[in-house]
Design an enzyme around this catalytic site. Sequence first.
Site, PDB file in Angstrom:
ATOM      1  N   HIS A  46     -13.858  75.080 -17.416  1.00  0.00           N
ATOM      2  CA  HIS A  46     -13.470  74.006 -16.515  1.00  0.00           C
ATOM      3  C   HIS A  46     -13.921  74.255 -15.074  1.00  0.00           C
ATOM      4  O   HIS A  46     -13.888  73.340 -14.262  1.00  0.00           O
ATOM      5  CB  HIS A  46     -11.946  73.825 -16.534  1.00  0.00           C
ATOM      6  CG  HIS A  46     -11.425  73.371 -17.862  1.00  0.00           C
ATOM      7  ND1 HIS A  46     -11.716  72.142 -18.392  1.00  0.00           N
ATOM      8  CD2 HIS A  46     -10.632  74.002 -18.766  1.00  0.00           C
ATOM      9  CE1 HIS A  46     -11.119  72.016 -19.578  1.00  0.00           C
ATOM     10  NE2 HIS A  46     -10.453  73.133 -19.827  1.00  0.00           N
ATOM     11  N   ARG A  71     -14.135  83.112 -19.496  1.00  0.00           N
ATOM     12  CA  ARG A  71     -13.855  82.023 -20.437  1.00  0.00           C
ATOM     13  C   ARG A  71     -15.074  81.115 -20.470  1.00  0.00           C
ATOM     14  O   ARG A  71     -15.429  80.485 -19.471  1.00  0.00           O
ATOM     15  CB  ARG A  71     -12.613  81.227 -20.032  1.00  0.00           C
ATOM     16  CG  ARG A  71     -12.350  80.070 -20.997  1.00  0.00           C
ATOM     17  CD  ARG A  71     -10.943  79.529 -20.917  1.00  0.00           C
ATOM     18  NE  ARG A  71     -10.718  78.706 -19.744  1.00  0.00           N
ATOM     19  CZ  ARG A  71      -9.606  77.977 -19.568  1.00  0.00           C
ATOM     20  NH1 ARG A  71      -8.641  78.004 -20.465  1.00  0.00           N
ATOM     21  NH2 ARG A  71      -9.458  77.253 -18.471  1.00  0.00           N
ATOM     22  N   ASP A  85     -24.343  90.681 -20.843  1.00  0.00           N
ATOM     23  CA  ASP A  85     -25.442  91.461 -20.272  1.00  0.00           C
ATOM     24  C   ASP A  85     -25.227  91.731 -18.786  1.00  0.00           C
ATOM     25  O   ASP A  85     -25.709  92.739 -18.251  1.00  0.00           O
ATOM     26  CB  ASP A  85     -26.777  90.733 -20.467  1.00  0.00           C
ATOM     27  CG  ASP A  85     -27.329  90.873 -21.880  1.00  0.00           C
ATOM     28  OD1 ASP A  85     -26.797  91.698 -22.644  1.00  0.00           O
ATOM     29  OD2 ASP A  85     -28.275  90.133 -22.222  1.00  0.00           O
ATOM     30  N   GLU A 150      -5.670  75.729 -29.505  1.00  0.00           N
ATOM     31  CA  GLU A 150      -5.318  74.601 -28.643  1.00  0.00           C
ATOM     32  C   GLU A 150      -5.094  73.301 -29.393  1.00  0.00           C
ATOM     33  O   GLU A 150      -4.981  72.243 -28.770  1.00  0.00           O
ATOM     34  CB  GLU A 150      -6.418  74.405 -27.595  1.00  0.00           C
ATOM     35  CG  GLU A 150      -6.731  75.673 -26.797  1.00  0.00           C
ATOM     36  CD  GLU A 150      -7.820  75.475 -25.766  1.00  0.00           C
ATOM     37  OE1 GLU A 150      -7.492  74.991 -24.673  1.00  0.00           O
ATOM     38  OE2 GLU A 150      -8.985  75.783 -26.079  1.00  0.00           O
ATOM     39  N   ASP A 176      -4.072  71.552 -23.657  1.00  0.00           N
ATOM     40  CA  ASP A 176      -4.761  70.902 -24.773  1.00  0.00           C
ATOM     41  C   ASP A 176      -3.819  70.673 -25.942  1.00  0.00           C
ATOM     42  O   ASP A 176      -3.948  69.682 -26.668  1.00  0.00           O
ATOM     43  CB  ASP A 176      -5.963  71.747 -25.204  1.00  0.00           C
ATOM     44  CG  ASP A 176      -7.184  71.494 -24.341  1.00  0.00           C
ATOM     45  OD1 ASP A 176      -7.764  70.409 -24.426  1.00  0.00           O
ATOM     46  OD2 ASP A 176      -7.550  72.386 -23.559  1.00  0.00           O
TER      47      ASP A 176
END
Length: 251
Positions: A46, A71, A85, A150, A176
């Site tokens: 988000h 996230r 990485d 969710e 959610d």
Amino acid sequence: MNARTLRMRLAAGKPLRGALLRVPSEELVEMAGVAGLDFLVLDCEHGPSDVLEVRRHIVAAHTHAVPVLVRVGEQDGRLIQRVLDHGAAGIVVPHVDSPADAVGAVAATRYPPEGHRGFATYGRAGRYGTVSPADHLAAAADTLLIVMIETQRGVEQAADILTTPGIDGVMAGPADLAITLNAPPGGQEVHTAITQVHEAAATTGRLRMDIVASSDAAENAINDGCMLVVHNLTAHLMGLLHTLAQSAKQA
């Protein structure tokens, strides 16, 4: 601090406190480190950060010995590859609704034969090619993988999702869940669904991550068995700003 130290501290049974950062700001990352938070979660689902900003945030966090979880978007294997990485200690994957989704999340974070992550040692995580392949593989094995449940479908399959090899923990997504359950946020239906996820985590021995918006909520989560407490930094900052604004109006 690195991913192994984070794992070791969790294995020792000490609940850890972190913050969810949605607003791109290296200064906020540094402030979190100076304040002594145990970890950070950078929100690329988000939040507006791109990969370069995430890399800068990881570097800033490492300067203060703070490990970073990222996230990602739903099953975003390309972003998972790149942030690992760059030195992320772990990944938080949203919208994991089934064991198949869980298997896909594991595959994206693991090198063959457990997964399909592309191998390279010349990035930050491999200290620009100075780490041996064996040491790089050993470090990568400590990557934390937290899945988010969710939806009602995910809640119903929580135990099967969490028994997937390679899943370290779970976070229930209250916002959610409220939408998918067509229920009011904070209502009984959402509370019941979250409790089911937490019970599945306890039964399967997986870590529990909770997002909280207050110190009281953090203490309650820890007392209830949460090991990774994530303070919603946006909520804290907005609360502070509202308080300051009200104080100014009353002056």
